[in-house]
Write a protein that holds these residues in place. Structure first.
Motif, PDB file in Angstrom:
ATOM      1  N   PRO A   6       0.834  -1.207   0.000  1.00 26.39           N
ATOM      2  CA  PRO A   6       0.000   0.000   0.000  1.00 26.39           C
ATOM      3  C   PRO A   6       0.867   1.254   0.000  1.00 26.39           C
ATOM      4  CG  PRO A   6      -0.887  -1.618   1.528  1.00 26.39           C
ATOM      5  CD  PRO A   6       0.442  -2.147   1.072  1.00 26.39           C
ATOM      6  N   ALA A   7       0.453   2.261  -0.720  1.00 27.71           N
ATOM      7  CA  ALA A   7       1.280   3.452  -0.926  1.00 27.71           C
ATOM      8  C   ALA A   7       1.676   4.137   0.374  1.00 27.71           C
ATOM      9  CB  ALA A   7       0.527   4.439  -1.828  1.00 27.71           C
ATOM     10  N   ASN A   8       0.771   4.117   1.371  1.00 31.44           N
ATOM     11  CA  ASN A   8       1.042   4.853   2.608  1.00 31.44           C
ATOM     12  C   ASN A   8       1.695   4.016   3.697  1.00 31.44           C
ATOM     13  OD1 ASN A   8      -1.151   3.216   3.193  1.00 31.44           O
ATOM     14  ND2 ASN A   8      -2.252   4.797   4.354  1.00 31.44           N
ATOM     15  N   TRP A   9       2.090   2.800   3.384  1.00 36.20           N
ATOM     16  CA  TRP A   9       2.739   1.966   4.399  1.00 36.20           C
ATOM     17  C   TRP A   9       4.096   2.535   4.777  1.00 36.20           C
ATOM     18  CZ3 TRP A   9       2.545  -4.037   4.575  1.00 36.20           C
ATOM     19  CH2 TRP A   9       1.251  -4.442   4.932  1.00 36.20           C
ATOM     20  N   ASP A  10       4.488   2.242   6.020  1.00 33.20           N
ATOM     21  CA  ASP A  10       5.825   2.595   6.491  1.00 33.20           C
ATOM     22  C   ASP A  10       6.815   1.519   6.068  1.00 33.20           C
ATOM     23  OD1 ASP A  10       4.829   4.831   7.739  1.00 33.20           O
ATOM     24  OD2 ASP A  10       4.678   3.894   9.715  1.00 33.20           O
ATOM     25  N   VAL A  11       7.991   1.957   5.649  1.00 31.58           N
ATOM     26  CA  VAL A  11       9.038   1.038   5.182  1.00 31.58           C
ATOM     27  C   VAL A  11      10.379   1.510   5.710  1.00 31.58           C
ATOM     28  CG1 VAL A  11      10.285   0.191   3.140  1.00 31.58           C
ATOM     29  CG2 VAL A  11       7.787   0.387   3.084  1.00 31.58           C
ATOM     30  N   VAL A  12      11.237   0.570   6.067  1.00 30.56           N
ATOM     31  CA  VAL A  12      12.633   0.868   6.359  1.00 30.56           C
ATOM     32  C   VAL A  12      13.476  -0.218   5.702  1.00 30.56           C
ATOM     33  CG1 VAL A  12      12.642  -0.393   8.564  1.00 30.56           C
ATOM     34  CG2 VAL A  12      14.329   1.414   8.157  1.00 30.56           C
ATOM     35  N   VAL A  13      14.584   0.167   5.129  1.00 26.59           N
ATOM     36  CA  VAL A  13      15.476  -0.779   4.455  1.00 26.59           C
ATOM     37  C   VAL A  13      16.855  -0.695   5.095  1.00 26.59           C
ATOM     38  CG1 VAL A  13      16.594  -1.438   2.291  1.00 26.59           C
ATOM     39  CG2 VAL A  13      14.212  -0.650   2.280  1.00 26.59           C
ATOM     40  N   GLN A  14      17.331  -1.839   5.556  1.00 28.27           N
ATOM     41  CA  GLN A  14      18.688  -1.933   6.099  1.00 28.27           C
ATOM     42  C   GLN A  14      19.637  -2.339   4.979  1.00 28.27           C
ATOM     43  OE1 GLN A  14      19.149  -4.349   9.611  1.00 28.27           O
ATOM     44  NE2 GLN A  14      17.016  -4.070  10.242  1.00 28.27           N
ATOM     45  N   GLY A  15      20.694  -1.578   4.810  1.00 26.97           N
ATOM     46  CA  GLY A  15      21.679  -1.940   3.797  1.00 26.97           C
ATOM     47  C   GLY A  15      22.733  -2.890   4.295  1.00 26.97           C
ATOM     48  N   SER A  16      22.756  -3.159   5.605  1.00 28.94           N
ATOM     49  CA  SER A  16      23.835  -3.960   6.194  1.00 28.94           C
ATOM     50  C   SER A  16      23.335  -5.300   6.722  1.00 28.94           C
ATOM     51  CB  SER A  16      24.506  -3.177   7.327  1.00 28.94           C
ATOM     52  OG  SER A  16      23.541  -2.716   8.270  1.00 28.94           O
ATOM     53  N   GLY A  17      22.291  -5.841   6.086  1.00 29.67           N
ATOM     54  CA  GLY A  17      21.798  -7.150   6.479  1.00 29.67           C
ATOM     55  C   GLY A  17      22.475  -8.255   5.698  1.00 29.67           C
ATOM     56  N   GLY A  18      21.969  -9.479   5.862  1.00 25.72           N
ATOM     57  CA  GLY A  18      22.572 -10.586   5.139  1.00 25.72           C
ATOM     58  C   GLY A  18      21.825 -11.889   5.326  1.00 25.72           C
ATOM     59  N   ILE A  19      22.177 -12.853   4.490  1.00 28.44           N
ATOM     60  CA  ILE A  19      21.657 -14.214   4.582  1.00 28.44           C
ATOM     61  C   ILE A  19      22.714 -15.043   5.304  1.00 28.44           C
ATOM     62  CG2 ILE A  19      20.871 -16.238   3.308  1.00 28.44           C
ATOM     63  CD1 ILE A  19      20.191 -14.320   0.979  1.00 28.44           C
ATOM     64  N   LEU A  20      22.394 -15.458   6.512  1.00 29.08           N
ATOM     65  CA  LEU A  20      23.311 -16.292   7.288  1.00 29.08           C
ATOM     66  C   LEU A  20      23.169 -17.733   6.817  1.00 29.08           C
ATOM     67  CD1 LEU A  20      25.272 -16.845   9.628  1.00 29.08           C
ATOM     68  CD2 LEU A  20      23.268 -17.003  11.135  1.00 29.08           C
ATOM     69  N   MET A  21      24.235 -18.296   6.298  1.00 29.72           N
ATOM     70  CA  MET A  21      24.217 -19.677   5.811  1.00 29.72           C
ATOM     71  C   MET A  21      24.395 -20.602   7.007  1.00 29.72           C
ATOM     72  SD  MET A  21      23.690 -18.919   2.721  1.00 29.72           S
ATOM     73  CE  MET A  21      23.821 -20.533   1.935  1.00 29.72           C
ATOM     74  N   ALA A  22      23.272 -20.977   7.601  1.00 27.91           N
ATOM     75  CA  ALA A  22      23.272 -21.626   8.906  1.00 27.91           C
ATOM     76  C   ALA A  22      24.019 -22.958   8.918  1.00 27.91           C
ATOM     77  CB  ALA A  22      21.830 -21.828   9.383  1.00 27.91           C
ATOM     78  N   GLU A  23      23.698 -23.835   7.982  1.00 30.60           N
ATOM     79  CA  GLU A  23      24.352 -25.146   7.988  1.00 30.60           C
ATOM     80  C   GLU A  23      25.830 -25.033   7.638  1.00 30.60           C
ATOM     81  OE1 GLU A  23      22.163 -27.989   5.693  1.00 30.60           O
ATOM     82  OE2 GLU A  23      20.484 -28.006   7.110  1.00 30.60           O
ATOM     83  N   ALA A  24      26.186 -24.083   6.770  1.00 34.91           N
ATOM     84  CA  ALA A  24      27.607 -23.862   6.483  1.00 34.91           C
ATOM     85  C   ALA A  24      28.333 -23.391   7.727  1.00 34.91           C
ATOM     86  CB  ALA A  24      27.757 -22.839   5.358  1.00 34.91           C
ATOM     87  N   ALA A  25      27.672 -22.546   8.531  1.00 31.61           N
ATOM     88  CA  ALA A  25      28.284 -22.053   9.756  1.00 31.61           C
ATOM     89  C   ALA A  25      28.501 -23.183  10.758  1.00 31.61           C
ATOM     90  CB  ALA A  25      27.422 -20.955  10.372  1.00 31.61           C
ATOM     91  N   ILE A  26      27.481 -24.017  10.935  1.00 33.48           N
ATOM     92  CA  ILE A  26      27.641 -25.150  11.864  1.00 33.48           C
ATOM     93  C   ILE A  26      28.760 -26.065  11.377  1.00 33.48           C
ATOM     94  CG2 ILE A  26      26.535 -27.191  12.853  1.00 33.48           C
ATOM     95  CD1 ILE A  26      23.875 -25.728  12.664  1.00 33.48           C
ATOM     96  N   GLY A  27      28.797 -26.340  10.074  1.00 36.72           N
ATOM     97  CA  GLY A  27      29.861 -27.173   9.534  1.00 36.72           C
ATOM     98  C   GLY A  27      31.234 -26.592   9.796  1.00 36.72           C
ATOM     99  N   ALA A  28      31.368 -25.276   9.632  1.00 35.53           N
ATOM    100  CA  ALA A  28      32.658 -24.621   9.875  1.00 35.53           C
ATOM    101  C   ALA A  28      33.029 -24.673  11.347  1.00 35.53           C
ATOM    102  CB  ALA A  28      32.605 -23.178   9.393  1.00 35.53           C
ATOM    103  N   PHE A  29      32.060 -24.423  12.224  1.00 37.34           N
ATOM    104  CA  PHE A  29      32.334 -24.518  13.661  1.00 37.34           C
ATOM    105  C   PHE A  29      32.794 -25.922  14.028  1.00 37.34           C
ATOM    106  CE2 PHE A  29      29.060 -20.965  14.563  1.00 37.34           C
ATOM    107  CZ  PHE A  29      30.049 -20.008  14.753  1.00 37.34           C
ATOM    108  N   ARG A  30      32.087 -26.921  13.537  1.00 38.79           N
ATOM    109  CA  ARG A  30      32.430 -28.306  13.907  1.00 38.79           C
ATOM    110  C   ARG A  30      33.778 -28.721  13.317  1.00 38.79           C
ATOM    111  NH1 ARG A  30      27.162 -32.303  14.276  1.00 38.79           N
ATOM    112  NH2 ARG A  30      25.743 -30.876  15.349  1.00 38.79           N
ATOM    113  N   GLU A  31      34.061 -28.296  12.090  1.00 39.83           N
ATOM    114  CA  GLU A  31      35.370 -28.613  11.508  1.00 39.83           C
ATOM    115  C   GLU A  31      36.489 -27.993  12.336  1.00 39.83           C
ATOM    116  OE1 GLU A  31      35.176 -27.183   7.532  1.00 39.83           O
ATOM    117  OE2 GLU A  31      33.775 -28.743   6.865  1.00 39.83           O
ATOM    118  N   GLY A  32      36.242 -26.808  12.876  1.00 43.59           N
ATOM    119  CA  GLY A  32      37.241 -26.149  13.710  1.00 43.59           C
ATOM    120  C   GLY A  32      37.428 -26.793  15.059  1.00 43.59           C
ATOM    121  N   ALA A  33      36.508 -27.718  15.415  1.00 39.31           N
ATOM    122  CA  ALA A  33      36.610 -28.443  16.683  1.00 39.31           C
ATOM    123  C   ALA A  33      36.775 -29.942  16.431  1.00 39.31           C
ATOM    124  CB  ALA A  33      35.377 -28.178  17.534  1.00 39.31           C
TER     125      ALA A  33
END
Length: 382
Positions: free
Chosen positions: A132-159
C-alpha cells in the motif's frame, strides 16, 4: 572414566559456536550431539537464517549484532566458506507500524537511515512488491543471509576430534558433572547446555518458562522470477493483517523461502512431523499474493522449524521471547544457553564467544536481561 574441563551439550548454532570458541582458546572441551549437520530434527537445520544489524525486538541488540558480524567474518576467513551473504533487509507495515518504527529508530542511532521509506518508494525500487502506498518502510543496507548449515559445519570442523556423536544425559555430582552417553561416561568440571527444544530435560524447573512452537516454512515458485533474484530483491519482513511474514530472495534457485514469524501451535520437542501442511502455509501464501506478487506462486518445498520461546518474566519487566544465557543459580558449574525464540541465530558467533568467556572466567556474568533470576523459580536460588 574420561574427563574434560568443559562439556557442551547440543551442537546447533549456539553450542557449536561455543565449542569452536573454546577450542580456539585451548580449552579442554568436548561437544555432544547425536544429530549430524543438516538433520531435520535440529533447531538450526536448513540452509539459511536472516542477519539483521538493527532489530525491532530490542535496540540493545545492535551491539550484539555488530559483534556477531565480526565473528561471522572471522569464521569465513578461517574456514574458507561463505557464511554471510550480504543482502538488504526491507521491513514494512501499516502506518504507525511499531515493528518498522523500532528498526528505524535503531538504525537512526547509528546514522544508517536511507532508502525507501514508504510503500510507494519500495514498489518503485523493488518491482516484486505491491505494498500500500502509505505503508511505512525501512530498508537496512547492512543485512545478510546467514548460511546456517555452512556455519555449523565450519564450527564443527574447527573443533575436529572434540565431538561425541551421541545423545548425552548429565548428572551433577560433588566431584563434577557426569555426562553419560550410550557408550561412555565423561566427568566434566563445567557444562554448557545448548540443547534447543530439549533443554528443559536437562534443567529442572525450566520447562514452565518455555514453550516450543511449530513453525511452517515454505518455498514458493515465484510468479516473476526476474524480480526476486539475489542482489536485486531484499530479504523482507512484512507486518500485515495476517501477522508477521518473513522471506528471502531466491538465492538458491529453489524458490522464495517464506514463513510466518508469529508463534505457531505449542508442540513437544520431538514434533517435527508431518511436513508443513497447505493450511499452515495459507497465511504466508495470501500475504505474498497480496503484498509480494512477484514472489507468489505454488509451494514447491516445505519444512518445519521449532521455536523455543520464553514466557513473560514474573520477577522483573520482560515481555517474553527473550534469551536465556546464564549460570544455573543453584549450580554455577552449569551454563544454560537458550538464545532462541526465533530471532537468536544471527547472534550465534557472538553468543558462542560469550559462553566461552563465561566458562573460562567465573567472574564473568551474562547481561542482566538474559539471566534466569528474572523468573521466580530461579530467583530464590541465586
Amino acid at each position: 572414566m574420561r574427563s574434560c574441563g568443559i562439556a557442551v551439550i547440543g551442537l546447533g548454532l549456539m553450542g557449536s559456536s561455543a565449542l569452536y570458541a573454546l577450542t580456539r582458546r585451548g580449552a579442554d572441551v568436548l561437544g555432544f550431539d547425536p544429530l549430524a549437520v543438516g538433520d531435520a530434527r535440529g533447531s538450526s537445520h536448513g540452509s539459511c537464517r536472516i542477519y539483521r544489524r538493527f532489530n525491532f525486538e530490542s535496540e540493545a541488540y545492535t551491539e550484539l549484532s555488530d559483534r556477531a558480524f565480526k565473528g561471522w567474518q572471522a569464521l569465513e576467513k578461517a574456514s574458507g566458506r561463505t557464511i554471510l551473504k550480504p543482502s538488504r533487509v526491507l521491513e514494512a507495515g501499516p502506518p504507525g507500524s511499531r515493528l518498522v518504527a523500532a528498526s528505524r529508530a535503531a538504525a537512526a542511532r547509528k546514522g544508517a537511515i536511507g532508502g525507501p521509506a514508504t510503500g510507494t518508494d519500495a514498489n518503485a525500487a523493488f518491482p516484486a512488491f505491491n505494498l500500500p502506498a502509505n505503508w511505512d518502510v525501512v530498508v537496512q543496507g547492512s543485512g545478510g543471509i546467514l548460511m546456517a548449515e555452512a556455519a555449523i559445519g565450519a564450527f564443527r570442523e574447527g573443533a575436529e576430534g572434540r565431538i561425541v556423536a551421541a545423545a548425552a544425559k548429565m548428572r551433577p555430582t560433588p566431584g563434577g558433572i557426569r555426562i553419560t552417553t550410550p557408550d561412555q561416561e565423561v566427568m566434566a568440571e563445567q557444562v554448557i547446555v545448548a540443547a534447543g527444544p530439549w533443554i528443559s530435560a536437562f534443567i529442572p524447573g525450566l520447562g514452565r518458562y518455555l514453550t516450543v512452537t511449530r513453525q511452517a516454512v515454505g518455498w514458493f515458485a515465484p510468479a516473476k522470477p526476474e524480480t526476486v533474484g539475489y542482489g536485486e530483491f531484499p530479504i523482507f519482513i512484512i507486518e500485515g493483517q495476517g501477522g508477521v511474514i518473513y522471506g528471502f530472495p531466491d538465492f538458491e534457485g529453489r524458490g522464495v523461502k517464506a514463513a510466518q514469524h508469529d508463534h505457531g501451535p505449542i508442540v513437544g520437542a520431538d514434533k517435527w512431523s508431518p511436513p508443513a501442511r497447505d493450511d499452515e502455509l495459507e497465511t504466508v501464501r495470501a500475504t505474498l499474493a497480496r503484498f509480494v506478487p512477484g514472489a507468489a506462486g505454488p509451494v514447491v518445498d516445505r519444512d518445519i522449524c521449532l521455536y523455543t520461546n520464553t514466557v513473560k518474566a514474573d520477577v522483573r519487566a520482560d515481555d517474553g521471547n527473550e534469551f536465556i544465557i546464564d549460570r544455573l543459580p543453584g549450580d554455577r558449574r552449569i551454563l544454560v544457553a537458550s538464545p532462541c525464540s526465533g530471532h537468536g541465530a544471527k547472534f550465534a558467533s557472538a553468543i558462542g564467544a560469550m559462553l566461552s568467556d563465561m566458562a573460562l572466567d567465573p567472574e564473568i556474568d551474562a547481561p542482566e536481561a538474559f539471566r534466569l533470576d528474572r523468573f521466580s523459580g530461579f530467583a530464590d536460588q541465586r
